[in-house]
Scaffold this motif. Structure first.
Motif, short mmCIF file in Angstrom:
data_model
loop_
_atom_site.label_atom_id
_atom_site.label_comp_id
_atom_site.label_asym_id
_atom_site.label_seq_id
_atom_site.Cartn_x
_atom_site.Cartn_y
_atom_site.Cartn_z
N CYS A 1 -60.21 33.48 -10.98
CA CYS A 1 -61.26 34.37 -11.51
C CYS A 1 -60.76 35.82 -11.53
CB CYS A 1 -62.52 34.27 -10.66
SG CYS A 1 -63.34 32.65 -10.75
N ALA A 2 -59.98 36.19 -10.53
CA ALA A 2 -59.40 37.54 -10.50
C ALA A 2 -58.44 37.72 -11.67
CB ALA A 2 -58.69 37.77 -9.17
N GLU B 1 -58.77 36.48 -14.54
CA GLU B 1 -59.58 36.75 -15.73
C GLU B 1 -59.85 38.26 -15.88
OE1 GLU B 1 -63.16 34.51 -15.71
OE2 GLU B 1 -62.16 32.60 -16.07
N GLN B 2 -59.83 38.95 -14.74
CA GLN B 2 -60.02 40.41 -14.76
C GLN B 2 -58.68 41.16 -14.74
OE1 GLN B 2 -63.10 41.89 -12.03
NE2 GLN B 2 -63.88 39.79 -11.78
N GLY B 3 -57.60 40.39 -14.91
CA GLY B 3 -56.27 41.00 -14.91
C GLY B 3 -55.83 41.46 -13.54
N LYS B 4 -56.40 40.84 -12.48
CA LYS B 4 -56.11 41.33 -11.12
C LYS B 4 -55.71 40.21 -10.16
CE LYS B 4 -59.10 45.38 -11.55
NZ LYS B 4 -60.25 46.14 -11.01
N PHE B 5 -55.02 39.19 -10.69
CA PHE B 5 -54.61 38.10 -9.80
C PHE B 5 -53.75 38.61 -8.65
CE2 PHE B 5 -51.13 35.35 -8.44
CZ PHE B 5 -51.85 34.34 -7.81
N TRP B 6 -52.71 39.41 -8.98
CA TRP B 6 -51.79 39.83 -7.92
C TRP B 6 -52.45 40.78 -6.93
CZ3 TRP B 6 -47.81 37.02 -6.88
CH2 TRP B 6 -47.21 36.27 -7.88
N SER C 1 -64.20 39.74 0.88
CA SER C 1 -63.42 40.90 1.34
C SER C 1 -62.17 41.10 0.48
CB SER C 1 -63.03 40.72 2.81
OG SER C 1 -62.30 39.51 3.00
N ALA C 2 -61.53 40.01 0.09
CA ALA C 2 -60.34 40.13 -0.77
C ALA C 2 -60.72 40.69 -2.14
CB ALA C 2 -59.66 38.77 -0.92
N ALA C 3 -61.89 40.27 -2.64
CA ALA C 3 -62.37 40.76 -3.94
C ALA C 3 -62.61 42.27 -3.89
CB ALA C 3 -63.64 40.03 -4.34
N LEU D 1 -62.42 43.93 -7.64
CA LEU D 1 -62.93 43.03 -8.67
C LEU D 1 -64.37 43.39 -9.02
CD1 LEU D 1 -61.65 39.47 -7.62
CD2 LEU D 1 -60.52 41.21 -9.01
N ASP D 2 -64.77 43.10 -10.24
CA ASP D 2 -66.16 43.20 -10.65
C ASP D 2 -66.90 42.02 -10.02
OD1 ASP D 2 -68.55 42.56 -12.24
OD2 ASP D 2 -67.89 44.23 -13.51
#
Length: 391
Positions: free
Chosen positions: A100-101, A103-108, A125-127, A132-133
């Motif tokens: 899911c991250a 999808e927001q361009g924030k996997f890494w 907490s990681a989000a 992340l949104d």
């Protein structure tokens, strides 16, 4: 269970996105979503990892240091391998959230937040750490659309022979278990590799000067003139060593006069009481009763763990108990055990039982037939040399 999981995966992959719910705005998920580093990198690593695996966390820290040291030389791709293998269990939700991250361009960013968490990482907490949104993340998690990506990676891992984490493929070569910085750096940096090799050689030279390689006076069976010598690195508290012992006894009987068996101590760290048994065996050897002591210990290792146990065995063997006790407390006796362990390291021994048959390494409790195969080949080679010399 595996068939059910593969079938379930196919169903999820085949029908995800058919819920009729209008999807949120999101980036297209591709393999590039889980990859970082330049395409021109000379070291490409595909890692199969679990977000709750402590060794995966350590490996992630190593990879982070590598990227900082060699930013143009390493390209990483992440593949999901939640060890539970089941949705909603263990690390699976973290893996779904990481998709899911993506999808927001924030996997890494999410990946790094998970592996840098001081306590057990949580999705929320990681989000937050990855910025992340939260509403997009919630919608993605509730739709379960990220599940198919995780399951696809999990099934792909199984087809590629991955059974644990971390496992990675380094330029296509499979490597299992956590590896240190130097393992990778010497493959990237020739100068670093030269330094590592020089240090390795120095350690080997230092070790060689430290070790007594002679077999004189070591516990042995069979004539010194035997054409085949089996050096046995063993641990008195090792189940597989106990299992190998009757095999070795059969070998010595079958090849009487042709094979020499030399014992070397190699108590493993996972058996904390084993070194004491090895010390006691040396004291029995000093009174020419090593193999009798060896037989009693392997008949029931659970009764050979304490000083009292060893004194009882010494009494059963009719040893001089005062001499035995003095030997047991003598540092020189302990140094003989240490010497054998160092010798084992020098000979690339890493587990027990390990046999060196005329220098050939044979690891594990091999069946009689396997050991005979090696011995017969070596005896045949010895006979050929004798025949050639007599011509």
């Amino acid at each position: 269970m595996r068939f059910i999981l593969v079938f379930f995966t196919a169903v999820v992959i085949g029908f995800s996105g058919c819920s009729g719910v209008k999807p949120e705005k999101k980036e297209s998920i591709t393999s590039a979503s889980f990859t970082r580093g330049p395409e021109t990198a000379n070291l490409k690593i595909e890692q199969f990892s679990d977000f709750l695996c402590p060794f995966c966390k350590k490996q992630a820290q190593v990879f982070d240091a590598l990227r900082k040291a060699y930013p143009e030389s390493i390209r990483m791709s992440f593949h999901h391998f939640p060890l539970s293998g089941e949705p909603e269990v263990g690390s699976f939700p973290l893996h779904e959230a990481s998709v899911c991250a993506a999808e927001q361009g924030k996997f890494w960013g999410f990946h790094d937040a998970v592996f840098s968490a001081e306590d057990q990482p949580q999705v929320e907490s990681a989000a937050r750490t990855a910025s992340l949104d939260e509403s997009l993340l919630k919608g993605c998690m509730e739709s379960q659309r990220s599940r198919s990506t995780v399951l696809k990676d999990f099934v792909d891992a199984q087809t590629r022979g991955v059974t644990g984490a971390p496992t990675f493929f380094m330029n296509g070569e499979k490597v299992t278990g956590m590896r240190p910085f130097a393992y990778f750096a010497e493959k990237i940096d020739p100068e670093f590799a030269a330094k590592v090799e020089a240090e390795r050689k120095k350690r080997k030279d230092d070790l060689e000067r430290k070790i007594d390689f002679t077999e004189n006076g070591r516990p042995s069976q069979g004539p010194e003139s035997a054409p085949v010598t089996i050096v046995e690195f063993s641990d008195f508290h090792c189940f597989f060593c106990q299992k190998l012992n009757p095999v070795m006894e059969q070998i010595m009987e079958t090849y009487s006069g042709k094979v020499r068996r030399v014992w070397r101590h190699f108590p493993l760290p996972i058996h904390p009481q084993a070194p004491y048994a090895h010390v006691a065996s040396e004291c029995a050897h000093k009174q020419d009763k090593f193999w009798e002591f060896h037989k009693l210990v392997f008949s029931d290792p659970s009764k050979a763990r304490s000083k009292e146990d060893f004194n009882r065995i010494a009494g059963e063997l009719g040893l001089d108990l005062a001499s035995f006790a003095s030997c047991y407390e003598n540092d020189a006796t302990k140094k003989k055990i240490e010497n054998d362990v160092w010798l084992g390291f020098f000979k690339q021994v890493g587990s027990t039982p390990t046999l060196l048959i005329n220098g050939e390494l044979l690891v594990g409790a091999k069946p009689t037939e396997k050991i005979q195969e090696v011995i017969d080949r070596l005896l045949s080679k010895s006979q050929d040399k004798e025949s050639a010399a007599s011509v």
